[in-house]
Scaffold this motif. Sequence first.
Motif, PDB file in Angstrom:
ATOM      1  N   LYS A 199     -58.410  28.834  21.801  1.00  0.00           N
ATOM      2  CA  LYS A 199     -58.926  27.898  20.803  1.00  0.00           C
ATOM      3  C   LYS A 199     -58.599  28.380  19.398  1.00  0.00           C
ATOM      4  O   LYS A 199     -58.185  27.586  18.541  1.00  0.00           O
ATOM      5  N   ASN A 200     -58.779  29.669  19.151  1.00  0.00           N
ATOM      6  CA  ASN A 200     -58.477  30.229  17.834  1.00  0.00           C
ATOM      7  C   ASN A 200     -56.990  30.123  17.522  1.00  0.00           C
ATOM      8  O   ASN A 200     -56.589  29.753  16.412  1.00  0.00           O
ATOM      9  N   LYS A 201     -56.152  30.434  18.511  1.00  0.00           N
ATOM     10  CA  LYS A 201     -54.706  30.387  18.319  1.00  0.00           C
ATOM     11  C   LYS A 201     -54.241  28.973  17.974  1.00  0.00           C
ATOM     12  O   LYS A 201     -53.468  28.766  17.024  1.00  0.00           O
ATOM     13  N   GLN A 202     -54.715  28.007  18.732  1.00  0.00           N
ATOM     14  CA  GLN A 202     -54.314  26.620  18.497  1.00  0.00           C
ATOM     15  C   GLN A 202     -54.802  26.116  17.136  1.00  0.00           C
ATOM     16  O   GLN A 202     -54.073  25.429  16.417  1.00  0.00           O
ATOM     17  N   LYS A 203     -56.027  26.487  16.780  1.00  0.00           N
ATOM     18  CA  LYS A 203     -56.583  26.034  15.505  1.00  0.00           C
ATOM     19  C   LYS A 203     -55.847  26.660  14.333  1.00  0.00           C
ATOM     20  O   LYS A 203     -55.502  25.964  13.360  1.00  0.00           O
ATOM     21  N   ARG A 204     -55.586  27.957  14.401  1.00  0.00           N
ATOM     22  CA  ARG A 204     -54.892  28.645  13.313  1.00  0.00           C
ATOM     23  C   ARG A 204     -53.492  28.079  13.096  1.00  0.00           C
ATOM     24  O   ARG A 204     -53.022  27.967  11.966  1.00  0.00           O
ATOM     25  N   GLU A 205     -52.832  27.736  14.185  1.00  0.00           N
ATOM     26  CA  GLU A 205     -51.470  27.193  14.078  1.00  0.00           C
ATOM     27  C   GLU A 205     -51.467  25.777  13.498  1.00  0.00           C
ATOM     28  O   GLU A 205     -50.459  25.341  12.940  1.00  0.00           O
ATOM     29  N   SER A 206     -52.592  25.063  13.617  1.00  0.00           N
ATOM     30  CA  SER A 206     -52.649  23.677  13.126  1.00  0.00           C
ATOM     31  C   SER A 206     -53.056  23.587  11.655  1.00  0.00           C
ATOM     32  O   SER A 206     -52.817  22.561  11.011  1.00  0.00           O
ATOM     33  N   LEU A 207     -53.664  24.642  11.131  1.00  0.00           N
ATOM     34  CA  LEU A 207     -54.146  24.606   9.746  1.00  0.00           C
ATOM     35  C   LEU A 207     -53.053  25.032   8.778  1.00  0.00           C
ATOM     36  O   LEU A 207     -52.442  26.090   8.955  1.00  0.00           O
ATOM     37  N   LYS A 208     -52.819  24.230   7.767  1.00  0.00           N
ATOM     38  CA  LYS A 208     -51.748  24.501   6.807  1.00  0.00           C
ATOM     39  C   LYS A 208     -52.259  25.024   5.468  1.00  0.00           C
ATOM     40  O   LYS A 208     -51.589  25.819   4.806  1.00  0.00           O
ATOM     41  N   LYS A 209     -53.458  24.601   5.065  1.00  0.00           N
ATOM     42  CA  LYS A 209     -53.991  25.002   3.771  1.00  0.00           C
ATOM     43  C   LYS A 209     -54.717  26.340   3.885  1.00  0.00           C
ATOM     44  O   LYS A 209     -55.513  26.542   4.805  1.00  0.00           O
ATOM     45  N   PRO A 210     -54.453  27.274   2.960  1.00  0.00           N
ATOM     46  CA  PRO A 210     -55.122  28.588   3.001  1.00  0.00           C
ATOM     47  C   PRO A 210     -56.633  28.496   3.000  1.00  0.00           C
ATOM     48  O   PRO A 210     -57.308  29.265   3.681  1.00  0.00           O
TER      49      PRO A 210
END
Length: 335
Positions: free
Chosen positions: A85-96
């Motif tokens: 879940k963390n991996k997928q979410k981090r990869e989807s977020l573009k804004k710092p």
Amino acid sequence: MKTAWTFCMAVIFSVHLYAQRTDFACTDFRNADNVAARYSKHPLNDLKSLADKLTRSLPSEEEKFRAIYVWVANNIEYDYALYLKNKQKRESLKKPEDLAAWNKGFSLRVFKNLLEKQKTVCSGYAYLVRELATYAGLTCVIIDGYGRNAHSNIGGPGIANHSWNAVRLHNKWYLCDATWSSGAYDTEQSKYVKKFDVSYFLADPLSFVNNHYPLDSSWMLLAYKPTLDQFLNGPLVYSGALLHEVHAMSPRTLNLVAAKGETISFQFAKNGDEIVKSLQLTIEGPNTKQTFDTRYRNDSSGGYSVDHTFHTKGTQTVHFLLNERYIFTYVVTVR
């Protein structure tokens, strides 16, 4: 035509700034391991009490840390669903700012699951090792950086995705990773399989750096520091390499190209006096798999060389096994 990649012997035998597990080759860790087993599934509501139970009967710093490390590796379950879940979410977020907000909330969930369910991801393992060691009077820190395996940080720009520890014993720093010592996710069974792996306990820094690259390069504990690009594009290295203290693999890159009939010379260095009982190559190609007992050359300084001629065109995955443990892998495209 024979192709050989040469490498600087000064790089192979870089001087350690610090130390490794073999410093304690004469230490009997059975008492520490027995103490860790005695407190199986102890709750985490009082870490000071747990640290005292794990260490008070043990005389040396290394035995105290061993009991803590083994307890954490054997009693904390890796939360693979939370990792995904963390991996997928981090990869989807573009804004710092979105990533920072997610990380903050995720950290709270990591520690909540650790304390309540004894399940966590790497940051939870590293936190627990540090806290227990600190309560036991040992100096221990968390190191953040890049973990590399068959599914992560293969080429590309790299993603800082892992945490581990360094501990100071008898005024020397040692590296360890309780997460990777605790077991591994079995893709065939679709579950995390618990199995203690001593390879990542007080590991040789020369071997450790091949699948652990710290954000702060001083925590490589090496005089010669490979670049992040070298780390991300090198051969794939397994726990067997750390167990057998293998390092300085050559060629330096995972993906190789050869002509049909060409011979590649594979080289590596190995510390210690352990006897090499077998050195094998397993080569996987399209619908084929072959294992070869190799003829290897070695010298008095710990360097090994294996030559293999590629007779079949196509992409082939070349695995090296030392004493029946996987140590590293290359991918060779034969044209």
